[in-house]
Write an enzyme that holds these catalytic residues in place. Structure first.
Site, PDB file in Angstrom:
ATOM      1  N   ARG A   1       1.780   1.310 -13.403  1.00 34.38           N
ATOM      2  CA  ARG A   1       1.555   2.140 -12.220  1.00 34.38           C
ATOM      3  C   ARG A   1       2.452   3.381 -12.261  1.00 34.38           C
ATOM      4  NH1 ARG A   1      -2.058  -0.548  -9.333  1.00 34.38           N
ATOM      5  NH2 ARG A   1      -2.027  -2.826  -9.544  1.00 34.38           N
TER       6      ARG A   1
ATOM      7  N   ASN B   1      -3.667  15.371 -19.293  1.00 40.34           N
ATOM      8  CA  ASN B   1      -3.055  16.698 -19.268  1.00 40.34           C
ATOM      9  C   ASN B   1      -2.492  17.002 -20.655  1.00 40.34           C
ATOM     10  OD1 ASN B   1      -3.540  16.977 -16.474  1.00 40.34           O
ATOM     11  ND2 ASN B   1      -1.691  15.811 -15.998  1.00 40.34           N
TER      12      ASN B   1
ATOM     13  N   GLU C   1       3.751  16.759 -18.338  1.00 40.59           N
ATOM     14  CA  GLU C   1       5.197  16.664 -18.074  1.00 40.59           C
ATOM     15  C   GLU C   1       5.875  15.691 -19.023  1.00 40.59           C
ATOM     16  OE1 GLU C   1       5.475  15.628 -13.958  1.00 40.59           O
ATOM     17  OE2 GLU C   1       4.825  17.614 -13.291  1.00 40.59           O
TER      18      GLU C   1
ATOM     19  N   HIS D   1      -0.940  10.106 -22.493  1.00 41.95           N
ATOM     20  CA  HIS D   1      -1.264   9.126 -21.446  1.00 41.95           C
ATOM     21  C   HIS D   1      -2.524   9.553 -20.719  1.00 41.95           C
ATOM     22  CE1 HIS D   1       1.567  12.124 -19.880  1.00 41.95           C
ATOM     23  NE2 HIS D   1       0.915  12.036 -18.725  1.00 41.95           N
TER      24      HIS D   1
ATOM     25  N   HIS E   1      -4.437   9.251 -17.103  1.00 45.97           N
ATOM     26  CA  HIS E   1      -4.291   8.892 -15.697  1.00 45.97           C
ATOM     27  C   HIS E   1      -5.586   8.228 -15.229  1.00 45.97           C
ATOM     28  CE1 HIS E   1      -0.757  11.598 -14.704  1.00 45.97           C
ATOM     29  NE2 HIS E   1      -1.186  12.191 -15.805  1.00 45.97           N
TER      30      HIS E   1
HETATM   31  P1  AMP Z   1       1.733  14.328 -16.806  1.00 41.11           P
HETATM   32  O1  AMP Z   1       1.989  15.455 -15.849  1.00 41.11           O
HETATM   33  O2  AMP Z   1       0.280  14.178 -17.148  1.00 41.11           O
HETATM   34  O3  AMP Z   1       2.625  14.391 -18.022  1.00 41.11           O
HETATM   35  O4  AMP Z   1       2.078  13.005 -16.009  1.00 41.11           O
HETATM   36  C1  AMP Z   1       3.278  12.313 -16.131  1.00 41.11           C
HETATM   37  C2  AMP Z   1       3.231  11.231 -15.086  1.00 41.11           C
HETATM   38  O5  AMP Z   1       4.265  10.305 -15.388  1.00 41.11           O
HETATM   39  C3  AMP Z   1       3.470  11.728 -13.651  1.00 41.11           C
HETATM   40  O6  AMP Z   1       2.341  11.389 -12.842  1.00 41.11           O
HETATM   41  C4  AMP Z   1       4.728  10.987 -13.230  1.00 41.11           C
HETATM   42  O7  AMP Z   1       4.700  10.599 -11.875  1.00 41.11           O
HETATM   43  C5  AMP Z   1       4.728   9.793 -14.168  1.00 41.11           C
HETATM   44  N1  AMP Z   1       6.029   9.195 -14.405  1.00 41.11           N
HETATM   45  C6  AMP Z   1       7.197   9.833 -14.725  1.00 41.11           C
HETATM   46  N2  AMP Z   1       8.191   8.953 -14.867  1.00 41.11           N
HETATM   47  C7  AMP Z   1       7.652   7.718 -14.638  1.00 41.11           C
HETATM   48  C8  AMP Z   1       8.196   6.391 -14.619  1.00 41.11           C
HETATM   49  N3  AMP Z   1       9.479   6.139 -14.873  1.00 41.11           N
HETATM   50  N4  AMP Z   1       7.350   5.363 -14.331  1.00 41.11           N
HETATM   51  C9  AMP Z   1       6.046   5.598 -14.067  1.00 41.11           C
HETATM   52  N5  AMP Z   1       5.483   6.828 -14.065  1.00 41.11           N
HETATM   53  C10 AMP Z   1       6.276   7.876 -14.342  1.00 41.11           C
END
Ligand code: AMP
Ligand code: ZN
Length: 112
Positions: free
Chosen positions: A29, A85, A93, A98, A100
């Site tokens: 999650r 992304n 980020e 990954h 979503h």
């Molecule tokens: P992106 O912008 O596609 O790289 O999405 C990165 C996602 O990772 C974001 O939705 C964050 O909320 C999620 N994220 C970052 N750190 C964690 C964590 N420790 N556990 C779960 N999700 C995370």
């Protein structure tokens, strides 16, 4: 990769809220959910961005896992959105590939 957050999850150094795991894939999650269901599906192997995904078998497994999780979370019929992304303009980020999975409400806005 030793300094990669999602690699640390894949190798058990950090324990996210896991919803699915097998030898190749981990799903957990999102820590900052943008919808009632917000799950991230990752390959255990470090792949930096979608640009580096050249294994079509793994690509299929990742997508199949998204669908399985949508069924498991009871959103396959109501509907869901899956997003990848890629790099800066794509809003990436975390630089470990990954997918979503978002659902449980009508997803109108983009994820950014
Ligand atoms: P992106 O912008 O596609 O790289 O999405 C990165 C996602 O990772 C974001 O939705 C964050 O909320 C999620 N994220 C970052 N750190 C964690 C964590 N420790 N556990 C779960 N999700 C995370
Ligand atoms: Zn990684």
């Amino acid at each position: 990769m030793s300094d990669c957050l999602f690699c640390k999850m894949a190798n058990g150094e950090i324990n996210p809220d896991v919803v699915y795991e097998d030898d190749k894939i981990l799903a957990f999650r999102d820590i900052n959910p943008k919808a009632p269901v917000h799950i991230l599906v990752i390959p255990k192997l470090h792949i930096t961005t979608l640009n580096e995904l050249d294994n079509t078998n793994l690509a299929g497994l990742l997508l199949k896992t998204v669908v399985q999780l949508a069924i498991q979370e009871n959103i396959s019929e109501s509907g869901y959105r899956t997003i990848i992304n890629c790099n800066s303009d794509g809003g990436q980020e975390v630089y470990h590939l990954h997918l979503h999975l978002l659902g449980g409400k009508k997803i109108i806005a983009p994820l950014a």
